[in-house]
Design a protein around this motif. Structure first.
Motif, PDB file in Angstrom:
ATOM      1  N   HIS A  79     -19.754  17.922 -30.210  1.00 51.50           N
ATOM      2  CA  HIS A  79     -19.534  17.914 -28.762  1.00 51.50           C
ATOM      3  C   HIS A  79     -19.344  16.490 -28.240  1.00 51.50           C
ATOM      4  O   HIS A  79     -20.222  15.913 -27.597  1.00 51.50           O
ATOM      5  CB  HIS A  79     -20.688  18.602 -28.030  1.00 51.50           C
ATOM      6  CG  HIS A  79     -20.516  20.090 -27.951  1.00 51.50           C
ATOM      7  ND1 HIS A  79     -21.392  20.896 -27.270  1.00 51.50           N
ATOM      8  CD2 HIS A  79     -19.581  20.919 -28.468  1.00 51.50           C
ATOM      9  CE1 HIS A  79     -20.999  22.154 -27.382  1.00 51.50           C
ATOM     10  NE2 HIS A  79     -19.902  22.184 -28.117  1.00 51.50           N
ATOM     11  N   VAL A  80     -18.194  15.910 -28.511  1.00 47.45           N
ATOM     12  CA  VAL A  80     -17.831  14.594 -28.017  1.00 47.45           C
ATOM     13  C   VAL A  80     -16.985  14.778 -26.764  1.00 47.45           C
ATOM     14  O   VAL A  80     -15.924  15.414 -26.809  1.00 47.45           O
ATOM     15  CB  VAL A  80     -17.057  13.788 -29.072  1.00 47.45           C
ATOM     16  CG1 VAL A  80     -16.711  12.401 -28.536  1.00 47.45           C
ATOM     17  CG2 VAL A  80     -17.879  13.682 -30.357  1.00 47.45           C
ATOM     18  N   LEU A  81     -17.468  14.239 -25.645  1.00 46.47           N
ATOM     19  CA  LEU A  81     -16.779  14.389 -24.368  1.00 46.47           C
ATOM     20  C   LEU A  81     -15.894  13.167 -24.118  1.00 46.47           C
ATOM     21  O   LEU A  81     -16.370  12.035 -24.120  1.00 46.47           O
ATOM     22  CB  LEU A  81     -17.791  14.539 -23.238  1.00 46.47           C
ATOM     23  CG  LEU A  81     -17.220  14.686 -21.824  1.00 46.47           C
ATOM     24  CD1 LEU A  81     -16.416  15.978 -21.681  1.00 46.47           C
ATOM     25  CD2 LEU A  81     -18.356  14.646 -20.790  1.00 46.47           C
ATOM     26  N   HIS A  82     -14.603  13.416 -23.873  1.00 45.73           N
ATOM     27  CA  HIS A  82     -13.643  12.357 -23.572  1.00 45.73           C
ATOM     28  C   HIS A  82     -13.223  12.481 -22.112  1.00 45.73           C
ATOM     29  O   HIS A  82     -12.989  13.581 -21.610  1.00 45.73           O
ATOM     30  CB  HIS A  82     -12.409  12.467 -24.468  1.00 45.73           C
ATOM     31  CG  HIS A  82     -12.699  12.246 -25.916  1.00 45.73           C
ATOM     32  ND1 HIS A  82     -12.604  10.989 -26.497  1.00 45.73           N
ATOM     33  CD2 HIS A  82     -13.078  13.101 -26.903  1.00 45.73           C
ATOM     34  CE1 HIS A  82     -12.911  11.085 -27.783  1.00 45.73           C
ATOM     35  NE2 HIS A  82     -13.210  12.349 -28.050  1.00 45.73           N
ATOM     36  N   ARG A  83     -13.121  11.331 -21.445  1.00 43.26           N
ATOM     37  CA  ARG A  83     -12.657  11.296 -20.059  1.00 43.26           C
ATOM     38  C   ARG A  83     -11.408  10.431 -19.955  1.00 43.26           C
ATOM     39  O   ARG A  83     -11.393   9.294 -20.411  1.00 43.26           O
ATOM     40  CB  ARG A  83     -13.755  10.748 -19.154  1.00 43.26           C
ATOM     41  CG  ARG A  83     -13.454  10.930 -17.651  1.00 43.26           C
ATOM     42  CD  ARG A  83     -12.659   9.762 -17.074  1.00 43.26           C
ATOM     43  NE  ARG A  83     -13.492   8.572 -16.956  1.00 43.26           N
ATOM     44  CZ  ARG A  83     -13.023   7.338 -17.073  1.00 43.26           C
ATOM     45  NH1 ARG A  83     -11.760   7.094 -17.356  1.00 43.26           N
ATOM     46  NH2 ARG A  83     -13.840   6.293 -16.948  1.00 43.26           N
ATOM     47  N   TYR A  84     -10.352  10.984 -19.358  1.00 36.58           N
ATOM     48  CA  TYR A  84      -9.101  10.252 -19.149  1.00 36.58           C
ATOM     49  C   TYR A  84      -8.861  10.120 -17.652  1.00 36.58           C
ATOM     50  O   TYR A  84      -8.884  11.116 -16.917  1.00 36.58           O
ATOM     51  CB  TYR A  84      -7.940  10.987 -19.814  1.00 36.58           C
ATOM     52  CG  TYR A  84      -6.604  10.279 -19.651  1.00 36.58           C
ATOM     53  CD1 TYR A  84      -6.254   9.222 -20.483  1.00 36.58           C
ATOM     54  CD2 TYR A  84      -5.710  10.677 -18.661  1.00 36.58           C
ATOM     55  CE1 TYR A  84      -5.033   8.575 -20.329  1.00 36.58           C
ATOM     56  CE2 TYR A  84      -4.493  10.031 -18.505  1.00 36.58           C
ATOM     57  CZ  TYR A  84      -4.165   8.981 -19.344  1.00 36.58           C
ATOM     58  OH  TYR A  84      -2.957   8.336 -19.191  1.00 36.58           O
ATOM     59  N   ASP A  85      -8.661   8.879 -17.196  1.00 37.93           N
ATOM     60  CA  ASP A  85      -8.379   8.610 -15.792  1.00 37.93           C
ATOM     61  C   ASP A  85      -6.866   8.696 -15.583  1.00 37.93           C
ATOM     62  O   ASP A  85      -6.116   7.863 -16.094  1.00 37.93           O
ATOM     63  CB  ASP A  85      -8.902   7.213 -15.426  1.00 37.93           C
ATOM     64  CG  ASP A  85      -8.829   6.923 -13.937  1.00 37.93           C
ATOM     65  OD1 ASP A  85      -7.878   7.388 -13.280  1.00 37.93           O
ATOM     66  OD2 ASP A  85      -9.710   6.203 -13.432  1.00 37.93           O
ATOM     67  N   THR A  86      -6.417   9.689 -14.853  1.00 39.59           N
ATOM     68  CA  THR A  86      -4.975   9.897 -14.684  1.00 39.59           C
ATOM     69  C   THR A  86      -4.330   8.819 -13.823  1.00 39.59           C
ATOM     70  O   THR A  86      -3.109   8.659 -13.848  1.00 39.59           O
ATOM     71  CB  THR A  86      -4.693  11.272 -14.056  1.00 39.59           C
ATOM     72  OG1 THR A  86      -5.267  11.323 -12.740  1.00 39.59           O
ATOM     73  CG2 THR A  86      -5.287  12.388 -14.905  1.00 39.59           C
ATOM     74  N   LEU A  87      -5.129   8.062 -13.081  1.00 34.87           N
ATOM     75  CA  LEU A  87      -4.587   7.006 -12.229  1.00 34.87           C
ATOM     76  C   LEU A  87      -4.402   5.705 -12.993  1.00 34.87           C
ATOM     77  O   LEU A  87      -3.372   5.030 -12.861  1.00 34.87           O
ATOM     78  CB  LEU A  87      -5.510   6.781 -11.025  1.00 34.87           C
ATOM     79  CG  LEU A  87      -5.032   5.781  -9.975  1.00 34.87           C
ATOM     80  CD1 LEU A  87      -3.724   6.252  -9.345  1.00 34.87           C
ATOM     81  CD2 LEU A  87      -6.098   5.593  -8.895  1.00 34.87           C
TER      82      LEU A  87
END
Length: 204
Positions: A79-87
């Motif tokens: 359970h590795v959570l990745h966050r991508y900032d679309t801005l």
């Protein structure tokens, strides 16, 4: 070599549609070995049909979520959570934790950029503790709520975790677990959300 889109398709504030894929070749739940070619985050514009490859990660990406600016993807194993900032295109990740090859098929995120992901850990007596962990948009842990009705019979690896979800008009979110229990997430606006068990939801 990406055999399928594993995730839901998430609309971003920027008009693009975001989704995750993975190739299952070479993965091994028993040893925790991820897919040979990892996981990938993509987007497509629904008017121009232009494709963009955004991110490659070692884990297989099985689920995606997000409301507005931030898109999240959940990788296995662990359970590795990745966050991508679309801005800005900024990418962060955090290891949430899981055991015995368990992978939740879904997770949730809200309009404040918070993500809600199951965490599984093994206690000293051999039992598995399951919690729903709330992260902010910088992947700082805000709260962990026990999910006593998360795992069903059998090993954690044979359990699909969060199997269904919905966003309600009043800002609350609801989800069902593999064993047929319904939970409610109620964002507070000035602190961590409240997570409560609503009761039995027949699995059929």
């Amino acid at each position: 070599s990406q055999v399928k889109i594993h995730s839901k398709i998430i609309p971003g504030d920027d008009g693009w549609l975001y989704f995750a894929s993975t190739d299952e070749d070479g993965e091994d739940a028993k040893t925790g070995r991820p897919p040979r070619w990892g996981g990938h985050l993509w987007r497509i514009h629904p008017r121009t049909f232009r494709w963009q490859h955004l991110l490659t990660v070692p884990e297989g990406l099985v689920a995606a979520s997000g409301v507005g600016r931030h898109v999240f993807a959940l990788g296995y194993f662990g359970h590795v959570l990745h966050r991508y900032d679309t801005l800005t295109g900024d990418h962060k990740h955090v290891v949430v934790g899981s055991v015995d090859g368990h992978v939740s098929r879904n997770f949730l995120a809200d309009a404040d950029g918070h993500a809600y992901v199951p965490r599984l850990s093994r206690l000293a007596d051999g039992k598995v503790l399951t919690e729903l962990v709330e992260y902010d948009s910088e992947l700082r842990e805000l709260k962990a709520t026990p999910l006593d009705e998360y795992l069903g019979k059998g090993s954690p690896g044979s359990n699909h975790g969060i199997t269904g979800l919905a966003y309600l008009a009043d800002g609350r979110m609801v989800f069902t677990t593999h064993r047929g229990q319904l939970y409610v997430i109620e964002p507070t606006g000035n602190g961590p959300a409240n997570v409560t068990l609503a009761g039995w939801f027949h699995p059929e």
